[in-house]
Design a protein around this motif. Structure first.
Motif, mmCIF file in Angstrom:
data_model
loop_
_atom_site.group_PDB
_atom_site.id
_atom_site.type_symbol
_atom_site.label_atom_id
_atom_site.label_comp_id
_atom_site.label_asym_id
_atom_site.label_seq_id
_atom_site.Cartn_x
_atom_site.Cartn_y
_atom_site.Cartn_z
ATOM 1 N N ASP A 271 7.100 1.169 6.672
ATOM 2 C CA ASP A 271 8.063 2.540 6.655
ATOM 3 C C ASP A 271 9.498 2.183 6.570
ATOM 4 O O ASP A 271 10.310 2.897 5.958
ATOM 5 N N GLY B 83 2.154 -0.541 9.804
ATOM 6 C CA GLY B 83 2.401 0.653 9.035
ATOM 7 C C GLY B 83 3.992 1.178 9.424
ATOM 8 O O GLY B 83 4.562 1.630 8.471
ATOM 9 N N ASP C 239 0.622 -1.287 0.004
ATOM 10 C CA ASP C 239 -0.060 -0.001 -0.082
ATOM 11 C C ASP C 239 0.825 1.269 0.001
ATOM 12 O O ASP C 239 0.523 2.377 -0.789
ATOM 13 N N LYS C 240 1.871 1.195 0.879
ATOM 14 C CA LYS C 240 2.710 2.380 0.801
ATOM 15 C C LYS C 240 3.639 2.627 -0.425
ATOM 16 O O LYS C 240 3.686 3.690 -0.878
#
Length: 284
Positions: free
Chosen positions: A228, A224, A19-20
């Protein structure tokens, strides 16, 4: 923008990574047993070959990077050790060996493999099983693990993560990888609040064991935040990162192994160390 392949992208940390990357404007070829660009069962040789081929077709023979996040945890079950071995180790090695030419075709490709802090916090993992993985002998791995009975999945998981971490470190520094401009590294998460961990926490006995495990900063990791870290390891800022295993686990590895690492080269290995230095200097 770049093109990345991400395995285990249907849920958990793999999905967070995919998604990122997509949000950053990159092309993401997702691989999973369901809900993915490439649907494949990485627990079988045929499934792995199909996944590798499909990704190469979709990327046109050039990959800027890959994230190998697919993995199975140590759930109960007679066949679980084999499934863990197939997905957690061979589901990484077989795909990356197939994708290496496409990664080499890119400019400074980056690869991140998901390991685990189980690689350094589970005691009594049999070295014979780890060596079996590295030698590609899954039957040797399974024979070694049978003596552990119902605990075999736990040791299969830890052994698979030790083996894949060693494979990363051995492979990353070779002419075929580092010499081809590919940066290969691993990330070793601790307890991250994924759907798998949530399922374990819903079982009182498992939840008790999980909460007793030392996490110096307390709590659980966030998918999440782990994503990162992966995005950073895929970035230009990680050009000098090669063969590293980065622990992102709230301090658990340091709690268990504060004095174990780093460690200098022991005298008994000095001859081999000097031989490898000589080979490196002589390499073209």
């Amino acid at each position: 923008m770049s093109t990345y392949a991400v395995t285990g992208a249907a849920s958990g940390m793999g999905r967070a990574v995919a998604d990122k990357l997509a949000a950053g404007g990159h092309t993401v070829i997702t691989v999973d047993i369901a809900e993915a660009t490439v649907r494949a069962d990485l627990s079988t040789p045929a499934g792995r070959r199909a996944a590798a081929t499909a990704v190469l077709e979709r990327c046109g023979g050039r990959l800027d990077g890959a994230v190998l996040a697919a993995g199975l945890g140590p759930a109960p079950g007679r066949d679980r050790p084999r499934l863990i071995a197939e997905v957690n180790y061979f589901g990484v090695v077989d795909l990356l060996e197939a994708w290496r030419p496409a990664l080499a075709a890119a400019d400074a490709a980056k690869v991140v493999v998901f390991s685990s802090n189980s690689s350094s916090t589970v005691p009594m993992v049999p070295g014979r099983a780890v060596r079996g993985f590295l030698e590609g002998d899954i039957e040797r791995v399974l024979r070694t693990l049978r003596v552990f009975g119902k605990q075999a999945p736990t040791f299969a998981y830890a052994a698979s993560k030790i083996a894949i971490s060693r494979w990363v470190r051995r492979t990353a520094v070779t002419k075929e990888w580092a010499g081809a401009g590919i940066r290969l590294n691993a990330i070793a998460p601790g307890a991250v609040l994924t759907p798998l961990l949530e399922q374990q926490l819903a079982t009182p006995a498992e939840a008790k064991q999980i909460r007793r495990f030392p996490v110096p900063i307390g709590g659980f990791g966030d998918p999440g935040q782990l994503a990162d870290w992966v995005v950073f390891m895929l970035s230009d800022a990680a050009d000098f990162l090669c063969g590293s295993v980065v622990f992102v686990d709230g301090g658990s590895d340091a709690w268990f192994r504060a004095d174990d690492w780093p460690r200098g080269v022991p005298a008994r290995r000095l001859r081999g160390y000097l031989r490898r230095m000589k080979e490196f200097r002589a390499a073209p």
